[in-house]
Write an enzyme that holds these catalytic residues in place. Structure first.
Site, PDB file in Angstrom:
ATOM      1  N   HIS A  26      43.671  87.987  84.890  1.00  0.00           N
ATOM      2  CA  HIS A  26      44.389  86.796  84.429  1.00  0.00           C
ATOM      3  C   HIS A  26      45.687  87.209  83.759  1.00  0.00           C
ATOM      4  O   HIS A  26      45.868  88.364  83.345  1.00  0.00           O
ATOM      5  CB  HIS A  26      43.530  85.983  83.445  1.00  0.00           C
ATOM      6  CG  HIS A  26      43.424  86.584  82.071  1.00  0.00           C
ATOM      7  ND1 HIS A  26      44.301  86.289  81.064  1.00  0.00           N
ATOM      8  CD2 HIS A  26      42.542  87.474  81.550  1.00  0.00           C
ATOM      9  CE1 HIS A  26      43.968  86.957  79.967  1.00  0.00           C
ATOM     10  NE2 HIS A  26      42.907  87.685  80.239  1.00  0.00           N
ATOM     11  N   CYS A  27      46.621  86.258  83.694  1.00  0.00           N
ATOM     12  CA  CYS A  27      47.865  86.494  82.970  1.00  0.00           C
ATOM     13  C   CYS A  27      47.936  85.464  81.844  1.00  0.00           C
ATOM     14  O   CYS A  27      46.911  85.043  81.329  1.00  0.00           O
ATOM     15  CB  CYS A  27      49.066  86.404  83.918  1.00  0.00           C
ATOM     16  SG  CYS A  27      49.169  84.828  84.778  1.00  0.00           S
ATOM     17  N   MET A  28      49.118  85.020  81.480  1.00  0.00           N
ATOM     18  CA  MET A  28      49.259  84.111  80.341  1.00  0.00           C
ATOM     19  C   MET A  28      48.694  82.722  80.614  1.00  0.00           C
ATOM     20  O   MET A  28      48.186  82.060  79.722  1.00  0.00           O
ATOM     21  CB  MET A  28      50.730  83.986  79.953  1.00  0.00           C
ATOM     22  CG  MET A  28      51.296  85.239  79.305  1.00  0.00           C
ATOM     23  SD  MET A  28      50.514  85.632  77.739  1.00  0.00           S
ATOM     24  CE  MET A  28      51.089  84.264  76.736  1.00  0.00           C
TER      25      MET A  28
END
Length: 643
Positions: A26-28
């Site tokens: 996942h990212c932000m």
């Protein structure tokens, strides 16, 4: 149990189960999946989840937009799925299996420039501010802040220290560092290689055109002489040099014994890369870069520039989806280097604003839909500030027509921008703040174009959305709620639940084990394993659908707009009505408990089909419903759906 455990279970099912996950991170704001078979992902069901803001595929990754709570969701997801999360780099590596050659090249370019964006934004803001104080004649008679004040003249002079560091020196050095970082080789060697391209020992790239050939300094090796030319602000020479260094280092690391690798590998890798950069790759890269920028500049400033602006303005947003838009960074920087400005960047900033204006219209249309506004408002703001991803993937592509309306507005603005030769000094500042990067002579023209990309996409989206009934379902739901409240105040009977249409055991749709019903593609609901062969009306309703001939299903519309489909058995349509007797027809008014259909359980089982009775809400009319399962139910008594 975590906060998102149930949502995580649902998402796992909709992406095709644990066995379909090749990698996850996942990212932000997003969950990033590499799926073994992307066709198994039920995109419609995923986007119907309240926690999901949108989905899209880019660079071989299937990405699900969650928002700021993605970290918590991710933790619950990997616990539910029983998989181990990996780094974003590992996900990118795994995703290459889903990419063709062109996509891999685009991904590589994107990953090279991504770490440089913060610096480019800072540089753009600084150059934009200098543009305001040293070029805008706000006091008339060719008077600027710099000409009137020594303080502002000093500020202007000081800020050029940062601007020059970013756009003249920082670009080649940053590219060389970024390539070595991406490829996993020695980053300090990349930095040093970049510094050799902009060394003060060399003739500055901006001074080459004004220097006679005989006056250009050279390295004289006796049998050959090489011009000592710098590559300030040059993109392609830096990329070519950096990849040469990477592959040289990998080659020498492979063939060199570990006992002497610390000496041999960096020495020969850097020495040969610097020689290749200045003797071969630099001159070639310079010519290639100049050729590209010349062609683009001819298209954007020549007699067909209006057509160029129309096409580029229309197609830039779709390019963002494919990832091809990252090529524009290199072209913009080359245009700035060769022509002291770029006319591409203004159109990019205008395209961002156009997509934001489409979301603004959706926000107005859906002003009474709290769930939609949770996505609309933040994505609109970020889009107006130059970050289009949440707006495009979370809203505009979801409904499609806002995306097209934004493209049309951007195309019209592109025509105006190219006709007026609107030019930017720098890149990095997108959206509405992009006006800070525009050259003084072009600010008025850019402001006019901004008005176009605010008004046109908003107006088109609003008109089309109105015709499509966007926002009306929510209004109808509110009207329904008001009617119910009025009836309650008048002591009228108000239906607040649907009762079991057949006696038996209530189970979840997932337990039915049918691809269509279990996936929720037709709507939420439940099923009953029957103990009898008669289906009754679960509430007062109008018969909206009867499957004539097979008589195995009936659709009902309740007074509050809730639509319910009652389907007897799985694949029983193949029985052609054998064993089924229907007592109602389309348009009939029925009361709760009225007999609807008789079915012969033994004939159904003899034909090899389950006799499970499925109850699905095909239209909820935005009512909040609660479904009861996992218990015995009796027709006409047990409440199975409440609202």
């Amino acid at each position: 149990m975590g906060k998102y455990t149930e949502d995580a279970k649902l998402m796992l099912k909709h992406i095709g189960g644990r066995e379909n996950i090749g990698a996850v991170s996942h990212c932000m704001t997003r969950m990033r999946f590499v799926l073994n078979d992307e066709s198994k992902a039920d995109i419609k069901a995923l986007e119907a989840m309240k926690v999901v803001k949108g989905t899209f595929t880019q660079a071989g990754q299937f990405q699900v937009i969650i928002g700021n709570t993605v970290a918590d969701f991710y933790n619950d997801f990997i616990a539910v799925a029983g998989v181990s999360g990996v780094s974003k780099e590992q996900v990118k590596s795994a995703a290459k299996q889903n990419q063709n050659v062109v996509q891999r090249i685009m991904t590589a370019i994107a990953e090279i420039f991504a770490p440089l964006i913060p610096a480019l934004i800072v540089g753009g803001l600084i150059l934009g501010f200098r543009n305001v104080i040293d070029s805008m004649e706000v006091f008339g008679n060719q008077q600027t802040l710099v000409s009137l004040s020594q303080f502002w003249a000093g500020v202007d002079h000081f800020l050029w220290l940062i601007g020059e560091a970013i756009f003249h020196v920082g670009i080649p050095v940053g590219i060389c560092w970024s390539v070595t970082k991406k490829m996993g080789t020695t980053q300090i060697l990349g930095i040093i290689l970049g510094l050799t391209l902009v060394s003060p020992q060399l003739l500055n790239a901006y001074s080459v055109a004004g220097t006679a050939a005989a006056d250009i300094p050279q390295w004289n090796f006796g049998f050959i002489s090489v011009n000592m030319i710098g590559y300030q602000a040059q993109v392609i020479p830096a990329i070519l040099a950096a990849f040469t260094l990477v592959y040289l280092e990998k080659f020498f690391r492979k063939i060199t014994p570990s006992v002497i690798s610390m000496i041999v590998v960096p020495f020969f890798s850097l020495l040969l890369a610097v020689m290749a950069a200045h003797f071969i790759l630099g001159p070639i890269g310079w010519k290639v870069g100049s050729a590209i920028s010349t062609v683009v500049y001819a298209g954007i400033s020549g007699q067909f520039r209006v057509l160029f602006g129309a096409i580029f303005g229309f197609l830039y947003a779709p390019l963002v989806i494919t990832g091809l838009h990252h090529m524009s960074n290199a072209i913009d920087l080359q245009l700035i280097s060769d022509f002291k400005g770029t006319m591409l960047w203004p159109m990019i900033a205008l395209s961002n604003i156009a997509q934001g204006s489409a979301v603004l219209a959706m926000s107005v249309l859906q002003k009474k839909d709290a769930d939609a506004q949770e996505v609309n408002i933040p994505s609109m703001i970020s889009c107006y500030l130059g970050v289009t991803e949440p707006a495009m993937f979370g809203v505009n592509l979801k409904y499609r027509f806002p995306f097209l309306c934004g493209m049309i507005g951007s195309s019209i603005a592109g025509i105006l921008a190219t006709s007026m030769m609107v030019t930017a000094n720098a890149i990095g500042v997108g959206g509405i703040p992009g006006i800070l990067s525009i050259q003084t002579k072009s600010i008025a023209g850019f402001a006019l174009c901004m008005a176009v990309v605010i008004v046109v996409p908003f107006t088109l989206t609003y008109i089309v959305g109105k015709r499509k009934g966007i926002g009306q379902n929510t209004a109808n739901a509110e009207e329904t709620a008001e009617v119910i409240e009025e009836k309650t105040a008048a002591n009228d009977t108000v239906v607040s639940a649907a009762k079991a249409p057949v006696s038996g055991k209530a189970i979840t749709l997932e337990e039915v084990n049918d691809g269509v019903f279990s996936s929720g593609a037709l709507g939420e609901g439940l099923a009953v394993i029957p103990e009898e062969g008669t289906v009754y009306a679960p509430a007062d309703a109008e018969v909206s659908t009867v499957i004539e001939g097979s008589n195995h299903a009936v659709g009902l519309t309740l007074s509050n707009g809730l639509e319910i489909l009652i389907h007897i058995g799985i694949d029983t349509v193949a029985m052609n009505g054998e064993g089924f007797t229907c007592f109602v027809k389309e348009g009939d008014k029925v009361k709760a408990g009225d007999r609807l259909i008789d079915f012969d359980r033994q004939k159904i089982k003899a034909a090899g089909y389950p006799d499970t009775v499925i109850i699905v809400m095909t239209e909820t009319n935005d009512l909040e419903t609660k479904i009861e399962t996992g218990m015995p139910v009796k027709h006409g008594e047990t409440e199975i759906i409440r609202w």
